[in-house]
Design an enzyme around this catalytic site. Structure first.
Site, PDB file in Angstrom:
ATOM      1  N   SER A  16       0.806  -1.221   0.000  1.00  0.00           N
ATOM      2  CA  SER A  16       0.000   0.000   0.000  1.00  0.00           C
ATOM      3  C   SER A  16       0.843   1.276   0.000  1.00  0.00           C
ATOM      4  O   SER A  16       1.635   1.525   0.906  1.00  0.00           O
ATOM      5  CB  SER A  16      -0.911  -0.012   1.232  1.00  0.00           C
ATOM      6  OG  SER A  16      -1.458   1.260   1.421  1.00  0.00           O
ATOM      7  N   LYS A  64     -15.590   1.289  -2.357  1.00  0.00           N
ATOM      8  CA  LYS A  64     -15.896   2.725  -2.373  1.00  0.00           C
ATOM      9  C   LYS A  64     -17.392   3.054  -2.445  1.00  0.00           C
ATOM     10  O   LYS A  64     -17.822   4.080  -1.921  1.00  0.00           O
ATOM     11  CB  LYS A  64     -15.191   3.402  -3.556  1.00  0.00           C
ATOM     12  CG  LYS A  64     -13.700   3.567  -3.386  1.00  0.00           C
ATOM     13  CD  LYS A  64     -13.136   4.350  -4.551  1.00  0.00           C
ATOM     14  CE  LYS A  64     -11.668   4.609  -4.403  1.00  0.00           C
ATOM     15  NZ  LYS A  64     -11.161   5.596  -5.366  1.00  0.00           N
ATOM     16  N   ASN A  85     -14.049   7.644  -0.310  1.00  0.00           N
ATOM     17  CA  ASN A  85     -12.665   7.144  -0.217  1.00  0.00           C
ATOM     18  C   ASN A  85     -12.009   7.508   1.115  1.00  0.00           C
ATOM     19  O   ASN A  85     -10.875   7.137   1.365  1.00  0.00           O
ATOM     20  CB  ASN A  85     -11.807   7.619  -1.407  1.00  0.00           C
ATOM     21  CG  ASN A  85     -11.363   9.060  -1.271  1.00  0.00           C
ATOM     22  OD1 ASN A  85     -11.946   9.836  -0.514  1.00  0.00           O
ATOM     23  ND2 ASN A  85     -10.331   9.433  -1.999  1.00  0.00           N
ATOM     24  N   ASP A  99     -10.949  12.626  -3.925  1.00  0.00           N
ATOM     25  CA  ASP A  99     -10.302  12.521  -5.253  1.00  0.00           C
ATOM     26  C   ASP A  99     -10.439  13.807  -6.073  1.00  0.00           C
ATOM     27  O   ASP A  99      -9.497  14.214  -6.758  1.00  0.00           O
ATOM     28  CB  ASP A  99     -10.881  11.349  -6.051  1.00  0.00           C
ATOM     29  CG  ASP A  99     -10.261  10.017  -5.650  1.00  0.00           C
ATOM     30  OD1 ASP A  99      -9.154  10.023  -5.087  1.00  0.00           O
ATOM     31  OD2 ASP A  99     -10.897   8.974  -5.910  1.00  0.00           O
ATOM     32  N   ALA A 127     -12.858   7.486 -11.425  1.00  0.00           N
ATOM     33  CA  ALA A 127     -11.916   8.617 -11.363  1.00  0.00           C
ATOM     34  C   ALA A 127     -12.463   9.788 -12.173  1.00  0.00           C
ATOM     35  O   ALA A 127     -12.369  10.951 -11.761  1.00  0.00           O
ATOM     36  CB  ALA A 127     -10.548   8.194 -11.890  1.00  0.00           C
ATOM     37  N   ARG A 147     -14.801   5.190 -24.285  1.00  0.00           N
ATOM     38  CA  ARG A 147     -14.956   4.058 -25.207  1.00  0.00           C
ATOM     39  C   ARG A 147     -16.436   3.686 -25.334  1.00  0.00           C
ATOM     40  O   ARG A 147     -16.961   3.576 -26.435  1.00  0.00           O
ATOM     41  CB  ARG A 147     -14.139   2.861 -24.680  1.00  0.00           C
ATOM     42  CG  ARG A 147     -14.295   1.612 -25.489  1.00  0.00           C
ATOM     43  CD  ARG A 147     -13.468   0.498 -24.921  1.00  0.00           C
ATOM     44  NE  ARG A 147     -13.842   0.143 -23.545  1.00  0.00           N
ATOM     45  CZ  ARG A 147     -13.296  -0.835 -22.855  1.00  0.00           C
ATOM     46  NH1 ARG A 147     -12.315  -1.552 -23.382  1.00  0.00           N
ATOM     47  NH2 ARG A 147     -13.686  -1.107 -21.621  1.00  0.00           N
ATOM     48  N   THR A 148     -17.111   3.533 -24.212  1.00  0.00           N
ATOM     49  CA  THR A 148     -18.551   3.272 -24.234  1.00  0.00           C
ATOM     50  C   THR A 148     -19.243   4.635 -24.151  1.00  0.00           C
ATOM     51  O   THR A 148     -19.391   5.219 -23.071  1.00  0.00           O
ATOM     52  CB  THR A 148     -18.951   2.382 -23.031  1.00  0.00           C
ATOM     53  OG1 THR A 148     -18.059   1.278 -22.983  1.00  0.00           O
ATOM     54  CG2 THR A 148     -20.386   1.903 -23.143  1.00  0.00           C
ATOM     55  N   MET A 191      -2.019   1.564 -17.963  1.00  0.00           N
ATOM     56  CA  MET A 191      -1.712   1.093 -16.608  1.00  0.00           C
ATOM     57  C   MET A 191      -1.046  -0.286 -16.686  1.00  0.00           C
ATOM     58  O   MET A 191      -1.363  -1.077 -17.579  1.00  0.00           O
ATOM     59  CB  MET A 191      -3.014   1.012 -15.801  1.00  0.00           C
ATOM     60  CG  MET A 191      -2.797   0.769 -14.328  1.00  0.00           C
ATOM     61  SD  MET A 191      -4.326   0.971 -13.407  1.00  0.00           S
ATOM     62  CE  MET A 191      -5.146  -0.562 -13.726  1.00  0.00           C
TER      63      MET A 191
HETATM   64  P1  NAP Z   1     -13.181   2.393 -13.722  1.00  0.00           P
HETATM   65  O1  NAP Z   1     -14.269   2.999 -12.936  1.00  0.00           O
HETATM   66  O2  NAP Z   1     -13.134   0.911 -13.906  1.00  0.00           O
HETATM   67  O3  NAP Z   1     -13.185   3.101 -15.188  1.00  0.00           O
HETATM   68  C1  NAP Z   1     -12.281   2.656 -16.182  1.00  0.00           C
HETATM   69  C2  NAP Z   1     -12.373   3.575 -17.399  1.00  0.00           C
HETATM   70  O4  NAP Z   1     -11.352   3.137 -18.321  1.00  0.00           O
HETATM   71  C3  NAP Z   1     -13.697   3.520 -18.156  1.00  0.00           C
HETATM   72  O5  NAP Z   1     -13.969   4.788 -18.714  1.00  0.00           O
HETATM   73  C4  NAP Z   1     -13.376   2.496 -19.259  1.00  0.00           C
HETATM   74  O6  NAP Z   1     -14.176   2.666 -20.429  1.00  0.00           O
HETATM   75  C5  NAP Z   1     -11.950   2.869 -19.579  1.00  0.00           C
HETATM   76  N1  NAP Z   1     -11.221   1.758 -20.217  1.00  0.00           N
HETATM   77  C6  NAP Z   1     -10.802   0.612 -19.656  1.00  0.00           C
HETATM   78  N2  NAP Z   1     -10.155  -0.156 -20.573  1.00  0.00           N
HETATM   79  C7  NAP Z   1     -10.189   0.538 -21.732  1.00  0.00           C
HETATM   80  C8  NAP Z   1      -9.704   0.280 -23.041  1.00  0.00           C
HETATM   81  N3  NAP Z   1      -9.056  -0.860 -23.338  1.00  0.00           N
HETATM   82  N4  NAP Z   1      -9.910   1.215 -23.995  1.00  0.00           N
HETATM   83  C9  NAP Z   1     -10.555   2.382 -23.711  1.00  0.00           C
HETATM   84  N5  NAP Z   1     -11.041   2.678 -22.490  1.00  0.00           N
HETATM   85  C10 NAP Z   1     -10.856   1.767 -21.514  1.00  0.00           C
HETATM   86  O7  NAP Z   1     -11.749   2.768 -13.107  1.00  0.00           O
HETATM   87  P2  NAP Z   1     -11.363   4.064 -12.213  1.00  0.00           P
HETATM   88  O8  NAP Z   1     -11.610   3.739 -10.777  1.00  0.00           O
HETATM   89  O9  NAP Z   1     -11.995   5.256 -12.797  1.00  0.00           O
HETATM   90  O10 NAP Z   1      -9.772   4.073 -12.398  1.00  0.00           O
HETATM   91  C11 NAP Z   1      -9.189   4.416 -13.652  1.00  0.00           C
HETATM   92  C12 NAP Z   1      -7.695   4.702 -13.464  1.00  0.00           C
HETATM   93  O11 NAP Z   1      -7.526   5.801 -12.583  1.00  0.00           O
HETATM   94  C13 NAP Z   1      -6.908   3.532 -12.806  1.00  0.00           C
HETATM   95  O12 NAP Z   1      -5.661   3.446 -13.466  1.00  0.00           O
HETATM   96  C14 NAP Z   1      -6.718   4.005 -11.367  1.00  0.00           C
HETATM   97  O13 NAP Z   1      -5.551   3.468 -10.774  1.00  0.00           O
HETATM   98  C15 NAP Z   1      -6.573   5.499 -11.580  1.00  0.00           C
HETATM   99  N6  NAP Z   1      -6.904   6.325 -10.390  1.00  0.00           N
HETATM  100  C16 NAP Z   1      -5.923   7.147  -9.910  1.00  0.00           C
HETATM  101  C17 NAP Z   1      -6.191   7.960  -8.820  1.00  0.00           C
HETATM  102  C18 NAP Z   1      -5.103   8.851  -8.284  1.00  0.00           C
HETATM  103  O14 NAP Z   1      -5.225   9.344  -7.157  1.00  0.00           O
HETATM  104  N7  NAP Z   1      -4.050   9.097  -9.027  1.00  0.00           N
HETATM  105  C19 NAP Z   1      -7.465   7.945  -8.204  1.00  0.00           C
HETATM  106  C20 NAP Z   1      -8.443   7.105  -8.739  1.00  0.00           C
HETATM  107  C21 NAP Z   1      -8.144   6.293  -9.835  1.00  0.00           C
HETATM  108  P3  NAP Z   1     -15.597   1.893 -20.590  1.00  0.00           P
HETATM  109  O15 NAP Z   1     -16.597   2.713 -19.847  1.00  0.00           O
HETATM  110  O16 NAP Z   1     -15.806   1.871 -22.053  1.00  0.00           O
HETATM  111  O17 NAP Z   1     -15.413   0.516 -19.992  1.00  0.00           O
END
Ligand code: NAP
Length: 272
Positions: A16, A64, A85, A99, A127, A147-148, A191
Site C-alpha cells: 500500500s 468505495k 474514499n 479525489d 476517477a 470508449r462506451t 496502466m
Molecule cells: P473504472 O471505474 O473501472 O473506469 C475505467 C475507465 O477506463 C472507463 O472509462 C473504461 O471505459 C476505460 N477503459 C478501460 N479499458 C479501456 C480500453 N481498453 N480502452 C478504452 N477505455 C478503456 O476505473 P477508475 O476507478 O476510474 O480508475 C481508472 C484509473 O484511474 C486507474 O488506473 C486508477 O488506478 C486510476 N486512479 C488514480 C487515482 C489517483 O489518485 N491518481 C485515483 C483514482 C483512480 P468503458 O466505460 O468503455 O469501460
C-alpha cells in the site's frame, strides 16, 4: 498527545502506497499516530466498519460504493461523486471523497488555471466522475470522451455538466485536440501490465497541450512519455494520489501535511 490509529481498507490490498505515504507524514511531523493496510473481503466490510477502533480510514477498490450505506452521514463530496474514499470516525461515521480535491490541488500546485480553458476528460468511470464533479464549478469548458459513449452521455446528464460528449476515436480527437488546453486520462489505458497502450496517439498531441494522466503505475505512462518527448507539460497520477491523501489528513486531524515529503515517499516506493 493521544496516539490515533488510521488505515486503508481494500481487497486485495497488496503493497500500500497509502501506508508508506501517511506513515511518512506522521514521522515528518513528529505525530504519534499509526497507519496500517487492511485486507477486508466484501463479506466482512460491514463488521469491520461497525467494530473498528480506527479514527479514520481510506477506502479503495472494491468498497468505495458499498461503504456508503454503512455511514451515518455523507459529506457533499461523497454525495456528488457517489463514492467514499475517506471515513472519519468520531461520534458518527462520516464518508467523504477527496479525489476531486486531489485533482484540483494538483493543477493548483503546477500553477494551472482552468479559467476559460477547454479540458478533455477521457474515461467515464470512478476517477472521471470525481474529476468531472470537481470541474463543475470551474470556468473550464468540458469535453468528454469514453470508449462506451453511452456512459459518457449518462455521466454528463447525471452530473448536469453541460459537457460536449465527443467520440472516442482518432479522427474525432484530431478534430477537437487543437482547441483543447488540458487533456486528462482517467481510463486504465497505459496502466500496468498494459504499459504500451495510450488513449491518444502521439501524432495528435501538440507541445502546448497540458497532459494529466491519473495513472501512477507506471509512473510514466506511454501518454506521459509521448507528451514529454514533444515538450508538453505533464502531471502524473502521483500528484493526485498525494493531494487526495493530504485532504484525508486535513479531514481527520486538521493538519497541513508536508506535500513534498509525501510525494518523495510515494516515488521512492514506486521506483522499487
Ligand atoms: P473504472 O471505474 O473501472 O473506469 C475505467 C475507465 O477506463 C472507463 O472509462 C473504461 O471505459 C476505460 N477503459 C478501460 N479499458 C479501456 C480500453 N481498453 N480502452 C478504452 N477505455 C478503456 O476505473 P477508475 O476507478 O476510474 O480508475 C481508472 C484509473 O484511474 C486507474 O488506473 C486508477 O488506478 C486510476 N486512479 C488514480 C487515482 C489517483 O489518485 N491518481 C485515483 C483514482 C483512480 P468503458 O466505460 O468503455 O469501460
Amino acid at each position: 498527545m493521544q496516539p490515533k490509529k488510521f488505515g486503508v481498507i481494500g481487497h486485495p490490498i497488496g503493497h500500500s502506497l497509502s501506508k508508506v505515504m501517511h506513515t511518512r507524514v506522521f514521522k515528518e511531523m513528529n505525530l504519534p499516530h499509526t497507519y496500517e493496510a487492511f485486507d477486508v473481503a466484501p463479506e466482512n466490510l460491514e463488521q469491520f466498519i461497525k467494530q473498528t477502533d480506527l479514527a479514520g480510514i481510506n477506502v479503495t477498490i472494491p468498497h468505495k460504493v458499498e461503504v456508503m450505506k454503512l455511514m451515518d452521514a455523507l459529506d457533499q463530496s461523497a454525495k456528488d461523486i457517489q463514492a467514499v474514499n475517506t471515513v472519519k470516525f468520531d461520534e458518527t461515521k462520516t464518508g467523504y471523497n477527496t479525489d476531486g480535491i486531489g485533482f484540483l490541488e494538483s493543477l493548483k500546485e503546477e500553477g494551472i488555471s482552468l479559467a476559460n480553458k477547454n479540458i478533455l476528460v477521457i474515461g467515464a468511470g470512478g476517477a472521471s466522475r470525481a474529476i468531472l464533479t470537481s470541474l463543475k464549478n470551474s470556468e473550464a469548458r468540458i469535453f468528454l470522451a469514453n470508449r462506451t459513449r453511452q456512459k459518457a452521455l449518462d455521466l454528463n446528464e447525471q452530473l448536469n455538466l453541460n459537457a460536449t460528449v465527443i467520440s472516442f476515436d482518432q479522427s474525432t480527437f484530431e478534430k477537437y485536440l487543437p482547441t483543447i488546453s488540458i487533456i486528462v486520462n482517467t481510463t486504465s489505458l497505459g496502466m500496468h501490465p498494459h504499459e504500451d497502450a495510450s488513449p491518444i496517439p502521439k501524432e495528435s498531441l501538440k507541445p502546448n497541450h497540458i497532459i494529466f494522466d491519473v495513472i501512477y503505475n507506471p509512473l510514466k505512462t506511454k501518454l506521459i512519455k509521448d507528451a514529454e518527448s514533444i515538450g508538453c507539460k505533464t502531471i502524473s497520477g502521483v500528484n493526485m494520489l498525494v493531494h487526495q491523501g493530504a485532504q484525508s489528513l486535513r479531514i481527520w486531524l486538521g493538519i497541513e501535511p508536508p506535500i513534498q515529503a509525501m510525494k518523495e515517499e510515494v516515488l521512492k516506493n514506486l521506483s522499487n
